[in-house]
Design a protein around this motif. Structure first.
Motif, short mmCIF file in Angstrom:
data_model
loop_
_atom_site.label_atom_id
_atom_site.label_comp_id
_atom_site.label_asym_id
_atom_site.label_seq_id
_atom_site.Cartn_x
_atom_site.Cartn_y
_atom_site.Cartn_z
N LEU A 1 76.19 48.45 85.61
CA LEU A 1 77.54 48.00 85.27
C LEU A 1 77.52 46.85 84.28
O LEU A 1 78.35 46.80 83.36
CB LEU A 1 78.29 47.60 86.55
CG LEU A 1 78.56 48.73 87.55
CD1 LEU A 1 79.28 48.18 88.78
CD2 LEU A 1 79.39 49.83 86.91
N SER A 2 76.59 45.93 84.44
CA SER A 2 76.52 44.80 83.51
C SER A 2 76.10 45.24 82.12
O SER A 2 76.62 44.74 81.11
CB SER A 2 75.54 43.75 84.04
OG SER A 2 74.23 44.28 84.15
N THR A 3 75.17 46.21 82.04
CA THR A 3 74.77 46.74 80.74
C THR A 3 75.93 47.44 80.05
O THR A 3 76.15 47.27 78.84
CB THR A 3 73.59 47.71 80.91
OG1 THR A 3 72.49 47.04 81.51
CG2 THR A 3 73.15 48.26 79.55
N LEU A 4 76.69 48.21 80.83
CA LEU A 4 77.86 48.88 80.27
C LEU A 4 78.89 47.85 79.79
O LEU A 4 79.50 48.03 78.72
CB LEU A 4 78.47 49.80 81.31
CG LEU A 4 79.64 50.67 80.86
CD1 LEU A 4 79.22 51.61 79.74
CD2 LEU A 4 80.20 51.47 82.04
N TRP A 5 79.07 46.78 80.53
CA TRP A 5 80.03 45.74 80.14
C TRP A 5 79.56 45.02 78.88
O TRP A 5 80.35 44.77 77.96
CB TRP A 5 80.19 44.73 81.28
CG TRP A 5 81.20 43.65 80.99
CD1 TRP A 5 82.54 43.72 81.09
CD2 TRP A 5 80.90 42.33 80.51
NE1 TRP A 5 83.12 42.53 80.72
CE2 TRP A 5 82.14 41.65 80.36
CE3 TRP A 5 79.73 41.66 80.21
CZ2 TRP A 5 82.22 40.35 79.92
CZ3 TRP A 5 79.80 40.35 79.76
CH2 TRP A 5 81.04 39.71 79.62
N PHE A 6 78.27 44.69 78.80
CA PHE A 6 77.74 44.01 77.62
C PHE A 6 77.85 44.87 76.36
O PHE A 6 77.93 44.34 75.25
CB PHE A 6 76.28 43.62 77.83
CG PHE A 6 76.09 42.30 78.53
CD1 PHE A 6 76.64 41.14 78.02
CD2 PHE A 6 75.36 42.23 79.70
CE1 PHE A 6 76.46 39.92 78.67
CE2 PHE A 6 75.19 41.03 80.36
CZ PHE A 6 75.74 39.87 79.85
N SER A 7 77.83 46.21 76.53
CA SER A 7 77.90 47.07 75.36
C SER A 7 79.25 46.97 74.65
O SER A 7 79.36 47.40 73.50
CB SER A 7 77.63 48.53 75.77
OG SER A 7 78.69 49.05 76.56
N PHE A 8 80.25 46.41 75.30
CA PHE A 8 81.57 46.21 74.69
C PHE A 8 81.79 44.75 74.30
O PHE A 8 82.92 44.32 74.09
CB PHE A 8 82.68 46.67 75.64
CG PHE A 8 82.65 48.14 75.93
CD1 PHE A 8 83.16 49.05 75.02
CD2 PHE A 8 82.10 48.61 77.11
CE1 PHE A 8 83.13 50.40 75.29
CE2 PHE A 8 82.07 49.96 77.39
CZ PHE A 8 82.58 50.87 76.48
N GLN A 9 80.69 43.95 74.24
CA GLN A 9 80.78 42.54 73.89
C GLN A 9 80.00 42.27 72.61
O GLN A 9 79.14 43.06 72.20
CB GLN A 9 80.23 41.67 75.02
CG GLN A 9 80.83 41.94 76.39
CD GLN A 9 82.32 41.64 76.44
OE1 GLN A 9 82.74 40.57 76.00
NE2 GLN A 9 83.10 42.56 76.98
N GLN A 10 80.28 41.14 71.99
CA GLN A 10 79.53 40.72 70.81
C GLN A 10 79.52 39.20 70.76
O GLN A 10 80.26 38.51 71.46
CB GLN A 10 80.15 41.27 69.53
CG GLN A 10 81.52 40.69 69.20
CD GLN A 10 82.09 41.25 67.90
OE1 GLN A 10 81.45 42.07 67.25
NE2 GLN A 10 83.28 40.82 67.53
N GLY A 11 78.63 38.69 69.88
CA GLY A 11 78.53 37.25 69.73
C GLY A 11 77.74 36.62 70.87
O GLY A 11 77.18 37.30 71.72
N GLY A 12 77.72 35.31 70.90
CA GLY A 12 77.00 34.60 71.94
C GLY A 12 75.50 34.71 71.73
O GLY A 12 75.00 35.17 70.69
N SER A 13 74.75 34.27 72.71
CA SER A 13 73.29 34.31 72.64
C SER A 13 72.76 34.64 74.02
O SER A 13 73.07 33.95 75.00
CB SER A 13 72.72 32.98 72.15
OG SER A 13 71.31 33.01 72.11
N PHE A 14 71.95 35.69 74.11
CA PHE A 14 71.36 36.13 75.37
C PHE A 14 72.42 36.34 76.44
O PHE A 14 72.28 35.96 77.60
CB PHE A 14 70.31 35.14 75.86
CG PHE A 14 69.09 35.10 74.99
CD1 PHE A 14 68.10 36.07 75.14
CD2 PHE A 14 68.94 34.14 74.00
CE1 PHE A 14 66.97 36.06 74.33
CE2 PHE A 14 67.82 34.13 73.19
CZ PHE A 14 66.84 35.08 73.36
N GLY A 15 73.54 36.94 76.04
CA GLY A 15 74.58 37.30 76.98
C GLY A 15 75.54 36.20 77.33
O GLY A 15 76.46 36.41 78.13
N LEU A 16 75.40 35.02 76.73
CA LEU A 16 76.28 33.89 77.05
C LEU A 16 77.27 33.68 75.92
O LEU A 16 76.92 33.75 74.74
CB LEU A 16 75.45 32.61 77.27
CG LEU A 16 74.39 32.68 78.39
CD1 LEU A 16 73.58 31.39 78.41
CD2 LEU A 16 75.05 32.93 79.73
N GLY A 17 78.51 33.40 76.28
CA GLY A 17 79.53 33.12 75.28
C GLY A 17 79.93 34.32 74.46
O GLY A 17 80.28 34.17 73.28
#
Length: 312
Positions: free
Chosen positions: A48-64
């Protein structure tokens, strides 16, 4: 008697459970709770977290990170390096899995025969699988090093290679790719041999006796008796090897690290570079989701074949 027993059985099934049964049920759930939590933590949450991160951008190592919608998936369509890694992953899986299945099955058939020293032959077959994958890759990388590798040294002593112009095994895209195929087949055919050998041990000797009585040759017995009876084992082994080959990382990373250039870079290594080197969790997760989807497609195809075989 069946008429009398049926209502009694229904009454017993429909009767309220006693305090002892309820305590046993609570104890059972309590004992299963650590396993359930572990499965959620190690299986469901990462997916679920991988699927959620796939719709995110920016930040560094998953933060921000910020929402990106389908931008990462659209980026894949124009990423030549992704398509190159995808082509190599699919070709790597096709070649190595076919090689492992053929070589592993042949080794299992050999190890299943009765001869003196069979136990030693079985131990030798399992030897490549006993060595860690990364260790295997590092050893092979030293063996095929163009400056001080064992292979070039032997070829020079035999007069087959000019010492001034050694063979650059890992500097050529074709040679490096070929060596990865050979290494992957050599490493994993032991596991295939072990699984197929277990299947061979389960085939009754009476089946072979009946084939001999009918006048079947060894080749006919192999194709008409042994392989059909091994079909479920072979399909399960095929599923396991396909999943591992599509997600391969340590073998390629330790052997060529995707080189020369990006000639031997697969999706697993490309995901690692996106996350570890560039810190782009969003794009790396997007590639991981695509790789998971491809793996699931193969699993579904294999499972449909396996279930269709089991219903015959």
């Amino acid at each position: 008697m069946a008429t009398i027993g049926a209502p009694l059985l229904q009454a017993k099934e429909g009767s309220p459970r006693g305090p002892l049964e309820r305590r046993e049920e609570r104890l059972a759930w309590l004992m299963l709770l650590p396993v359930i939590l572990a499965l959620l933590a190690l299986g469901v949450y990462p997916v679920l977290s991988t699927l959620w991160f796939s719709f995110q951008q920016g930040g560094s190592f998953g933060l921000g990170t910020t929402s990106a919608g389908l931008a990462n998936y659209l980026r894949l369509l124009h990423d030549d390096q992704f398509w190159s890694a995808l082509r190599f992953s699919l070709l790597y899986s096709l070649v190595t899995v076919c090689g492992q299945m053929i070589c592993g099955t042949a080794l299992a058939l050999f190890a299943n025969r009765s001869f003196r020293g069979r136990w030693l032959a079985r131990a030798a077959i399992l030897f490549p699988w006993a060595i860690p994958t990364a260790t295997n890759s590092v050893i092979w990388a030293y063996m095929f090093n163009d400056q001080y590798g064992l292979v070039n040294s032997l070829l020079e002593h035999l007069g087959l290679v000019n010492p001034a112009h050694p063979i650059v095994w890992l500097g050529s895209a074709q040679l490096a790719t070929l060596l990865i195929y050979v290494l992957a087949i050599w490493k994993a055919n032991s596991l295939v041999a072990l699984l197929v050998l277990a299947g061979l041990q389960g085939i009754p000797e009476e089946v072979y006796e009946a084939a001999r009585v009918d006048g079947a040759s060894r080749w006919q017995t192999l194709w008409r008796v042994t392989l059909p009876l091994l079909r479920p084992v072979l399909l399960v082994t095929l599923i396991l090897r396909t999943i591992e080959s599509l997600q391969a990382f340590d073998l390629i990373s330790a052997f060529t690290n995707g080189g020369p250039g990006n000639a031997t870079q697969n999706l697993g290594l490309y995901i690692y570079l996106q996350i570890q080197q560039f810190g782009d969790f969003g794009y790396g997760s997007t590639i991981a989701v695509v790789l998971t989807a491809i793996t699931l497609v193969f699993i579904v195809l294999y499972m449909r074949t396996l279930l269709r075989t089991g219903t015959r």
